[in-house]
Design a protein around this motif. Structure first.
Motif, short mmCIF file in Angstrom:
data_model
loop_
_atom_site.label_atom_id
_atom_site.label_comp_id
_atom_site.label_asym_id
_atom_site.label_seq_id
_atom_site.Cartn_x
_atom_site.Cartn_y
_atom_site.Cartn_z
N PRO A 137 -1.88 15.87 -39.69
CA PRO A 137 -0.92 14.87 -39.19
C PRO A 137 -0.96 14.67 -37.67
O PRO A 137 -0.29 13.77 -37.17
CB PRO A 137 0.44 15.42 -39.63
CG PRO A 137 0.14 16.44 -40.67
CD PRO A 137 -1.20 16.99 -40.33
N THR A 138 -1.73 15.49 -36.95
CA THR A 138 -1.83 15.25 -35.50
C THR A 138 -2.81 14.12 -35.20
O THR A 138 -2.93 13.68 -34.06
CB THR A 138 -2.28 16.51 -34.73
OG1 THR A 138 -3.67 16.75 -35.00
CG2 THR A 138 -1.44 17.71 -35.08
N SER A 185 -5.52 11.65 -25.98
CA SER A 185 -6.70 11.49 -25.12
C SER A 185 -7.98 11.54 -25.97
O SER A 185 -8.94 10.84 -25.71
CB SER A 185 -6.73 12.58 -24.05
OG SER A 185 -6.70 13.84 -24.67
N ARG A 186 -7.91 12.36 -27.03
CA ARG A 186 -9.07 12.46 -27.93
C ARG A 186 -9.35 11.11 -28.60
O ARG A 186 -10.50 10.70 -28.75
CB ARG A 186 -8.70 13.51 -28.98
CG ARG A 186 -9.78 14.02 -29.87
CD ARG A 186 -9.15 14.94 -30.92
NE ARG A 186 -8.06 14.28 -31.62
CZ ARG A 186 -6.85 14.80 -31.77
NH1 ARG A 186 -6.55 15.98 -31.30
NH2 ARG A 186 -5.90 14.12 -32.42
N ARG A 189 -11.24 8.97 -26.22
CA ARG A 189 -12.65 9.37 -26.07
C ARG A 189 -13.47 8.83 -27.24
O ARG A 189 -14.60 8.38 -27.06
CB ARG A 189 -12.78 10.89 -25.98
CG ARG A 189 -12.33 11.41 -24.66
CD ARG A 189 -12.66 12.87 -24.41
NE ARG A 189 -11.95 13.26 -23.21
CZ ARG A 189 -10.75 13.84 -23.22
NH1 ARG A 189 -10.17 14.17 -24.35
NH2 ARG A 189 -10.15 14.10 -22.07
N ILE A 190 -12.88 8.87 -28.42
CA ILE A 190 -13.58 8.30 -29.59
C ILE A 190 -13.75 6.79 -29.40
O ILE A 190 -14.84 6.25 -29.60
CB ILE A 190 -12.80 8.60 -30.90
CG1 ILE A 190 -12.79 10.09 -31.17
CG2 ILE A 190 -13.40 7.83 -32.08
CD1 ILE A 190 -11.88 10.53 -32.31
N VAL A 191 -12.67 6.13 -28.98
CA VAL A 191 -12.73 4.68 -28.80
C VAL A 191 -13.79 4.31 -27.75
O VAL A 191 -14.51 3.31 -27.91
CB VAL A 191 -11.33 4.11 -28.44
CG1 VAL A 191 -11.42 2.66 -28.00
CG2 VAL A 191 -10.40 4.25 -29.63
N ALA A 192 -13.92 5.12 -26.73
CA ALA A 192 -14.96 4.87 -25.72
C ALA A 192 -16.34 4.86 -26.38
O ALA A 192 -17.16 3.97 -26.11
CB ALA A 192 -14.88 5.93 -24.62
N ASP A 193 -16.58 5.82 -27.25
CA ASP A 193 -17.87 5.85 -27.98
C ASP A 193 -18.03 4.62 -28.87
O ASP A 193 -19.13 4.07 -29.00
CB ASP A 193 -17.97 7.11 -28.86
CG ASP A 193 -18.18 8.37 -28.04
OD1 ASP A 193 -18.66 8.25 -26.88
OD2 ASP A 193 -17.85 9.46 -28.54
#
Ligand code: 5GP
Ligand code: MN
Length: 341
Positions: A137-138, A185-186, A189-193
């Protein structure tokens, strides 16, 4: 947050030992359910796995453009083919839900199947209806969770264009375009990829958000003008729509999507409810800001559940009686969100 790397070995074994993999999303699939489903599908395709997909019922119009969406078998449209797919599967992967009832008509066939079953989901408190349950759920979305698992399996970041588009849709729809939910923030970082693959984010936003009918926009105006009640003393606002209201605006499925979020943009409002009159019951949606556990409220009084800040349920009574009951239990629970006042 759970350490996902502990699943890599088990998943790797499960996937390599499964000839036929079937991915099923939940009934009334949202952008995250379909996004996660298609992302996983594109990953398996890239590894030459035999993979098929089922959705319990129709996709909404704004998701049909997605690469691979035409490969999703709709259970209520093609029952025979879907029953065969379920029967032939060695592994059934269920995405973005935590109760078997959300399989709709497919539930009894999935239950009866001898396939291994895997759940990947980000809702709280999953029921135990699979051999392996990966629940976190996080994560802002099941799409984010799927991506982290896929990267673990792949040994490094996995990415291709249709996969990136699917994940992007899942992430933006479950966070309201990075407005709510447990994005982090994670997530960025995924969206940046994802953006680095060259996906056209403006086009995707237009396809997802800017494709309403004029009737839908007028219904929204009517709902806010005529059917919204603000209760500043309870930091609460609610909107109700009768069957007649919906008919008046030529309502089609999905038109009221997002209405429940709107009252939360009123200063001082921390809890919002939407009541929609259906044939034999009232469908409720809840949204909250802060600590108020709207999912506990939904499960305690309205046979529902969901996330802390986004949940829903049902009530088998008239619209009027449902609102009266809601107001009664709201008053009894107001102490629970005093911290957020
Ligand atoms: P929505 O308000 O967008 O329909 O639903 C928000 C969330 O609430 C969903 O993602 C789901 O987790 C949960 N939810 C909505 N309706 C129900 C319901 O009737 N039962 C349960 N258990 N959860 C629901
Ligand atoms: Mn989701």
């Amino acid at each position: 947050m759970i350490d996902l790397s502990k699943y890599t070995k088990e998943l790797s074994k499960l996937f390599s030992s499964s000839g036929n993999i079937l991915i099923i999303c939940h009934i009334n699939p949202d952008g995250d359910a379909v996004g996660a489903q298609l992302a996983l599908y594109h990953y398996f395709k890239s590894k030459n796995k035999n993979v098929s997909m089922i959705a319990p019922n129709n996709l909404q119009e704004f998701l049909k453009w997605m690469d691979g969406a035409d490969q999703i078998n709709i259970f209520v449209k093609d029952r025979k083919r879907c029953r065969i797919l379920i029967g032939e599967a060695d592994l059934i992967i269920m995405l973005d839900f935590n109760q078997p009832i959300r399989l709709g008509e497919a539930e009894e066939y999935v239950n009866a199947s001898g396939a291994k079953k895997l759940i990947i989901d980000h809702h709280l408190d999953p029921e135990n209806f699979a051999d392996l349950i990966i629940s976190d759920p996080t994560k802002c979305s099941t799409s984010e969770l799927v991506h982290e698992l896929v990267c673990g399996l792949n040994g490094k970041t996995f990415m291709n264009r249709p996969y990136a588009e699917a994940l992007y849709v899942g992430i933006i729809t479950d966070t309201g375009n990075f407005e709510h939910g447990s994005y982090s923030s994670r997530t960025f970082r995924i969206v940046a990829d994802l953006l680095d693959t060259g996906i056209k984010k403006e086009d995707i936003i237009n396809l997802i958000y800017n494709n309403f009918s004029s009737d839908r926009i007028r219904l929204q105006g009517f709902a806010l003008n005529q059917r919204m009640v603000v209760l500043p003393e309870y930091r609460t606002a609610y909107i109700y729509l009768s069957k007649n209201d919906l008919k008046e605006y030529n309502h089609v499925k999905g038109d009221t999507e997002g209405f429940v979020n709107m009252p939360l943009s009123i200063k001082g409002i921390n809890f919002s409810a939407l009541f929609i009159e259906k044939e034999n019951f009232i469908k409720l949606s809840f949204r909250s800001k802060g600590q108020f556990p709207s999912n506990e409220f939904a499960s305690q009084y309205f046979s529902g559940g969901g996330h802390r800040n986004a949940s829903g349920g049902e009530f088998a009574d008239t619209l009027e009686n449902t609102i009266t009951f809601f107001l009664k239990v709201l008053k009894e629970n107001v102490w629970r969100f005093e911290d957020d006042m």
